[in-house]
Motif scaffolding. Structure first.
Motif, mmCIF file in Angstrom:
data_model
loop_
_atom_site.group_PDB
_atom_site.id
_atom_site.type_symbol
_atom_site.label_atom_id
_atom_site.label_comp_id
_atom_site.label_asym_id
_atom_site.label_seq_id
_atom_site.Cartn_x
_atom_site.Cartn_y
_atom_site.Cartn_z
ATOM 1 N N MET A 1 -7.125 19.673 -33.769
ATOM 2 C CA MET A 1 -8.196 20.179 -32.553
ATOM 3 C C MET A 1 -7.468 19.952 -31.378
ATOM 4 S SD MET A 1 -11.696 19.352 -34.280
ATOM 5 C CE MET A 1 -11.533 17.513 -34.556
ATOM 6 N N VAL A 2 -7.310 21.004 -30.551
ATOM 7 C CA VAL A 2 -6.830 20.954 -29.000
ATOM 8 C C VAL A 2 -7.903 21.258 -27.750
ATOM 9 C CG1 VAL A 2 -4.876 21.390 -27.725
ATOM 10 C CG2 VAL A 2 -4.651 21.431 -30.176
ATOM 11 N N ARG A 3 -7.933 20.496 -27.039
ATOM 12 C CA ARG A 3 -8.681 20.726 -25.758
ATOM 13 C C ARG A 3 -8.393 21.750 -25.086
ATOM 14 N NH1 ARG A 3 -13.310 18.229 -23.323
ATOM 15 N NH2 ARG A 3 -14.390 19.632 -22.190
ATOM 16 N N THR A 4 -8.685 22.898 -25.012
ATOM 17 C CA THR A 4 -8.227 24.018 -24.149
ATOM 18 C C THR A 4 -9.373 24.663 -23.369
ATOM 19 O OG1 THR A 4 -8.238 25.884 -25.690
ATOM 20 C CG2 THR A 4 -6.451 24.565 -25.973
ATOM 21 N N GLU A 5 -9.097 25.791 -22.646
ATOM 22 C CA GLU A 5 -10.181 26.291 -21.844
ATOM 23 C C GLU A 5 -10.881 27.279 -22.764
ATOM 24 O OE1 GLU A 5 -6.088 28.918 -21.267
ATOM 25 O OE2 GLU A 5 -6.869 26.808 -21.627
ATOM 26 N N LEU A 6 -10.504 27.428 -23.957
ATOM 27 C CA LEU A 6 -11.424 28.026 -24.851
ATOM 28 C C LEU A 6 -12.168 27.024 -25.956
ATOM 29 C CD1 LEU A 6 -9.190 31.077 -25.691
ATOM 30 C CD2 LEU A 6 -11.039 31.065 -23.978
ATOM 31 N N SER A 7 -12.028 25.953 -25.842
ATOM 32 C CA SER A 7 -12.625 24.786 -26.598
ATOM 33 C C SER A 7 -14.149 25.229 -26.714
ATOM 34 C CB SER A 7 -12.416 23.405 -26.263
ATOM 35 O OG SER A 7 -11.185 23.235 -26.320
ATOM 36 N N HIS A 8 -14.750 25.413 -26.003
ATOM 37 C CA HIS A 8 -16.520 25.717 -25.940
ATOM 38 C C HIS A 8 -16.657 26.974 -26.901
ATOM 39 C CE1 HIS A 8 -15.121 28.596 -22.852
ATOM 40 N NE2 HIS A 8 -16.498 29.288 -23.294
ATOM 41 N N LEU A 9 -15.802 27.678 -26.839
ATOM 42 C CA LEU A 9 -16.166 28.995 -28.003
ATOM 43 C C LEU A 9 -16.352 28.475 -29.390
ATOM 44 C CD1 LEU A 9 -13.939 31.576 -26.396
ATOM 45 C CD2 LEU A 9 -16.409 31.120 -25.944
ATOM 46 N N HIS A 10 -15.647 27.406 -29.686
ATOM 47 C CA HIS A 10 -15.647 26.876 -30.985
ATOM 48 C C HIS A 10 -16.425 25.914 -31.331
ATOM 49 C CE1 HIS A 10 -11.790 29.185 -32.020
ATOM 50 N NE2 HIS A 10 -11.461 29.145 -30.780
ATOM 51 N N TYR A 11 -16.673 24.724 -30.221
ATOM 52 C CA TYR A 11 -17.286 23.699 -30.570
ATOM 53 C C TYR A 11 -18.644 23.512 -29.739
ATOM 54 C CZ TYR A 11 -12.716 22.722 -32.466
ATOM 55 O OH TYR A 11 -11.418 22.801 -33.064
ATOM 56 N N GLY A 12 -18.910 24.406 -28.809
ATOM 57 C CA GLY A 12 -19.956 24.443 -28.293
ATOM 58 C C GLY A 12 -19.852 23.659 -26.679
ATOM 59 N N ASP A 13 -21.097 23.140 -26.085
ATOM 60 C CA ASP A 13 -21.171 22.524 -25.107
ATOM 61 C C ASP A 13 -20.308 21.066 -25.044
ATOM 62 O OD1 ASP A 13 -22.754 20.750 -26.212
ATOM 63 O OD2 ASP A 13 -24.709 21.569 -25.244
ATOM 64 N N GLN A 14 -20.455 20.450 -23.915
ATOM 65 C CA GLN A 14 -19.757 19.186 -23.748
ATOM 66 C C GLN A 14 -20.041 18.187 -24.868
ATOM 67 O OE1 GLN A 14 -16.793 18.563 -21.848
ATOM 68 N NE2 GLN A 14 -16.890 16.741 -23.133
ATOM 69 N N ASP A 15 -21.546 17.952 -25.158
ATOM 70 C CA ASP A 15 -21.997 17.243 -26.039
ATOM 71 C C ASP A 15 -21.497 17.407 -27.378
ATOM 72 O OD1 ASP A 15 -23.407 15.843 -24.313
ATOM 73 O OD2 ASP A 15 -25.440 16.953 -24.728
ATOM 74 N N GLY A 16 -21.159 18.855 -27.859
ATOM 75 C CA GLY A 16 -20.643 19.201 -28.931
ATOM 76 C C GLY A 16 -19.271 18.824 -29.088
ATOM 77 N N ILE A 17 -18.481 18.915 -28.069
ATOM 78 C CA ILE A 17 -17.060 18.643 -28.040
ATOM 79 C C ILE A 17 -16.903 17.264 -28.144
ATOM 80 C CG2 ILE A 17 -15.104 18.569 -26.564
ATOM 81 C CD1 ILE A 17 -15.893 21.326 -25.324
ATOM 82 N N ASP A 18 -17.764 16.521 -27.462
ATOM 83 C CA ASP A 18 -17.484 15.001 -27.650
ATOM 84 C C ASP A 18 -18.071 14.603 -29.098
ATOM 85 O OD1 ASP A 18 -17.080 14.817 -24.970
ATOM 86 O OD2 ASP A 18 -19.106 14.202 -24.407
ATOM 87 N N ALA A 19 -18.896 15.237 -29.632
ATOM 88 C CA ALA A 19 -19.332 14.756 -31.149
ATOM 89 C C ALA A 19 -18.213 15.038 -32.026
ATOM 90 C CB ALA A 19 -20.728 15.627 -31.524
ATOM 91 N N VAL A 20 -17.540 16.226 -32.187
ATOM 92 C CA VAL A 20 -16.417 16.426 -32.694
ATOM 93 C C VAL A 20 -15.137 15.599 -32.492
ATOM 94 C CG1 VAL A 20 -14.709 18.334 -33.275
ATOM 95 C CG2 VAL A 20 -17.230 18.888 -32.999
ATOM 96 N N ALA A 21 -14.991 15.214 -31.342
ATOM 97 C CA ALA A 21 -14.036 14.430 -30.930
ATOM 98 C C ALA A 21 -13.875 13.060 -31.690
ATOM 99 C CB ALA A 21 -13.674 14.172 -29.407
#
Length: 254
Positions: free
Chosen positions: A171-191
């Motif tokens: 998983m790579v943090r890019t400008e399109l990450s929100h399309l796959h993982y949702g908002d910042q809370d979702g991204i943090d949870a996946v990370a």
């Protein structure tokens, strides 16, 4: 890991992982050509942009025929929307395979002569999706598995003139990450599921690509380098209710 004076082509190199790879090659001293269907939204200093759809074999042939030299090809262009298998017909899934497997093959064939003359290398951008179940992106995962296999065969057929390796990217943090993982809370949870505790940055993938293209990797071919932060924590560890406190005299699990 210097690439001074070398010429590199990065497909899909205008944003996300591709842009990170292009920037890393520029920092290493390479002359970089980035190609994609659309130009970069922000300038990529030190690069030359060429519009290209990698599925158009005639256009791909013209691109490489016009290059006086080529030392490195990075097959990065790819991707897929989230789509369950039953939500689309076979033709839609076939287009995903075309972009992620057949196009890199066609691009590599078009680049072969120039890479052979330079003693160059190819870096395939693979995915952890190619080595595990990928519900919602099954065709993409199958294509990435095929890409890794293709790279190993190329490494044998095209040796010793051209080295071919694969970066297996998580998983790579890019400008399109929100399309796959949702908002910042979702991204943090996946990370938090990644052992190193974060997504990769495009620069992490770029550094690994520079390594594989450099003389430091001169004896590495047919390899798959994992760039995934340690992989994924097994789900059963979080689901288990057993007390893992060591007990004297108990044997260890093997």
């Amino acid at each position: 890991m210097e690439l001074d004076g070398k010429v590199a082509v990065v497909t899909g190199g205008t944003r996300g992982v591709g842009a990170g790879i292009a920037r890393a090659f520029v920092r290493a001293g390479a002359e970089v050509v980035v190609c994609a269907r659309r130009p970069p939204e922000a300038p990529l200093p030190g690069t030359e942009f060429v519009p290209l759809d990698v599925r158009d074999t005639d256009a791909v042939g013209r691109l490489f025929a016009g290059l006086p030299r080529l030392d490195v090809l990075v097959n990065n262009a790819g991707g897929a929307p989230h789509r369950l298998l039953t939500e689309a017909g076979a033709d839609r899934h076939a287009r995903v395979v075309e972009l992620n497997l057949l196009a890199p093959l066609a691009v590599s064939l078009a680049a072969y002569d120039r890479l052979r003359r330079a003693g160059g290398s190819i870096v395939m951008i693979g995915s952890v999706s190619g080595g595990r179940p990928s519900p919602g992106t099954a065709a993409y995962g199958a294509a990435k598995a095929g890409l890794e296999s293709l790279a190993r065969s190329m490494a044998v057929e095209w040796a010793p003139d051209i080295r071919v390796n694969t970066l297996v990217v998580g998983m790579v943090r890019t400008e399109l990450s929100h399309l796959h993982y949702g908002d910042q809370d979702g991204i943090d949870a996946v990370a938090r599921t990644v052992p190193l505790g974060r997504f990769a940055q495009p620069s992490d993938v770029g550094a690994a690509a520079v390594f594989l293209a450099s003389d430091a990797a001169a004896y590495i071919s047919g390899a798959s380098l994992l760039v995934h932060g340690g992989g994924e924590r097994p789900a059963f560890l979080d689901a288990a209710t057993a007390d893992h406190t060591p007990v004297a005299g108990q044997g260890e699990l093997t």
